[in-house]
Enzyme design. Structure first.
Site, mmCIF file in Angstrom:
data_model
loop_
_atom_site.group_PDB
_atom_site.id
_atom_site.type_symbol
_atom_site.label_atom_id
_atom_site.label_comp_id
_atom_site.label_asym_id
_atom_site.label_seq_id
_atom_site.Cartn_x
_atom_site.Cartn_y
_atom_site.Cartn_z
ATOM 1 N N THR A 171 1.145 -4.624 4.196
ATOM 2 C CA THR A 171 0.844 -5.001 5.567
ATOM 3 C C THR A 171 0.228 -6.393 5.702
ATOM 4 O O THR A 171 0.365 -7.036 6.742
ATOM 5 C CB THR A 171 -0.106 -3.976 6.212
ATOM 6 O OG1 THR A 171 -1.330 -3.924 5.456
ATOM 7 C CG2 THR A 171 0.524 -2.599 6.251
ATOM 8 N N ASP A 172 -0.452 -6.873 4.664
ATOM 9 C CA ASP A 172 -1.235 -8.105 4.821
ATOM 10 C C ASP A 172 -0.381 -9.314 5.191
ATOM 11 O O ASP A 172 -0.804 -10.164 5.976
ATOM 12 C CB ASP A 172 -2.028 -8.400 3.551
ATOM 13 C CG ASP A 172 -3.216 -7.470 3.377
ATOM 14 O OD1 ASP A 172 -3.525 -6.714 4.328
ATOM 15 O OD2 ASP A 172 -3.841 -7.486 2.298
ATOM 16 N N THR B 249 0.813 -1.216 0.000
ATOM 17 C CA THR B 249 0.000 0.000 0.000
ATOM 18 C C THR B 249 0.843 1.261 0.000
ATOM 19 O O THR B 249 0.490 2.255 -0.655
ATOM 20 C CB THR B 249 -0.935 0.001 1.223
ATOM 21 O OG1 THR B 249 -1.839 -1.102 1.117
ATOM 22 C CG2 THR B 249 -1.739 1.287 1.314
ATOM 23 N N SER C 66 1.223 -7.410 -1.131
ATOM 24 C CA SER C 66 1.851 -8.463 -0.326
ATOM 25 C C SER C 66 1.041 -9.759 -0.317
ATOM 26 O O SER C 66 1.557 -10.803 0.087
ATOM 27 C CB SER C 66 2.114 -7.988 1.102
ATOM 28 O OG SER C 66 0.917 -7.853 1.836
#
Length: 331
Positions: free
Chosen positions: A86-87, A13, A55
């Site tokens: 972040t995932d 992101t 990710s």
């Protein structure tokens, strides 16, 4: 001597822009360098674009390649910052913790909930935290997010929208940023136990299974028959699994007898599992199951993949899970 930090971009992101089908990585480190230099102070930054993916599209072979790249260039820098979505950041941070055993410099993963191109994003603050943690020289793999620094193998994404997206699970923070500046808790940073070694082999024949009332043990035999070598079970509470009516634990014993490794943890995010308390847990131990104790699910899964990439010897596997290799478990 001036500190030098490498920004290694993998996408996510933080570097995303709006495209025809929604947000997707599109900014390079050159596009972001002005903003990144603004939060780095007098630290010398270098930039490298390693990949540019959401990710969700990170796979174990990417972990192996990223670890190899970090190992190759680590001697040139005070620290390395990895920009990451972040995932799956907690999975990557955990696996790098195992693959980069005893690394001499900080490797700090960070990302954001909004693109760096958004004026109200958390991106710059997270990058500031990561860059300055990388400049401390504290060795190890870390996650920097929302003005706190977590040990990489203890970090977990716990919120999908909030800027406070990550927590340190069952472990103190390594550093925080406040009006006092960056405060590093060096007692929370595991000591190096030897010389650095790149160990980026892994097995992708690992499965994660979450217990629920009514799950049938036939799924275990299916996994065995499909050639899986390791199974991580998120059991109930302190590690409970059924053994009345449907004897799930007996099936686990069958898997272990056939050569599979079964690791048992808990669905509870905090405080961990303990198979020595209840009858159901003791039966699992008797069947040959290993305990995840207070590891995060991300650390348990990646450690299982990593260990099975090193050895298939049951005694060696058990030894590896009896030790904390990088601070991932409280023994």
């Amino acid at each position: 001597m001036k500190k030098k930090i490498l920004i290694l971009n993998t996408g996510g992101t933080l570097s995303s822009v709006m495209k025809d089908n929604g947000f997707a990585p599109g900014l390079t480190t050159m596009d972001m360098q002005k903003d990144l230099r603004m939060v780095s102070g007098d630290i010398d930054l270098e930039m490298e674009d390693f990949m540019a993916v959401d990710s969700a599209n990170i796979f174990p072979e990417d972990w192996a390649a990223l670890a190899a790249r970090i190992a190759e260039i680590r001697g040139k820098y005070t620290g390395i910052v990895v920009i990451h979505g972040t995932d799956t950041m907690a999975y990557t941070a955990s696996m790098l913790s195992f693959m980069l055993q005893n690394i001499e410099i900080p490797v700090v993963l960070t990302g954001s909930q909004l693109s760096i191109a958004d004026p109200i994003a958390d991106a710059l603050e997270n990058c500031r935290c990561a860059i300055h943690m990388a400049a401390t020289g504290c060795p190890g793999v870390f996650v920097a997010f929302n003005r706190k620094v977590m040990l990489g193998c203890r970090a977990s994404k716990v919120r999908s929208l909030s800027f406070d997206a990550f927590d340190s699970i069952n472990y103190p923070l390594c550093a925080t940023i406040s009006s006092l500046g960056m405060q590093v808790d060096r007692t929370a940073i595991p000591e190096r136990k030897g010389i650095f070694s790149l160990d980026n082999q892994y097995s992708d024949r690992v499965y994660s299974l979450r217990m629920f009332p009514g799950i049938h043990r036939e799924v275990l035999y299916y996994l065995r028959d499909k050639g899986y070598k390791g199974l991580y079970i998120e059991a109930y509470g302190m590690g409970g699994m059924p053994f009345v009516k449907h004897d799930f634990i007996a099936a686990i014993g069958d898997l272990i007898a056939s050569g599979m490794t079964v690791l048992v943890g808990t669905q509870c995010r905090y405080e961990g599992s303990n198979l020595t308390v209840y009858e159901t847990g003791l039966k699992a131990i008797e069947s040959g199951a290993l305990q995840a104790r207070d590891m995060t699910a991300e650390a348990a899964i990646t450690k299982l993949m990593w260990v099975l990439g090193k050895t298939s010897d049951p005694a060696e596997i058990r030894d590896c899970f009896s030790l904390s290799l990088c601070g991932e478990v409280t023994c």
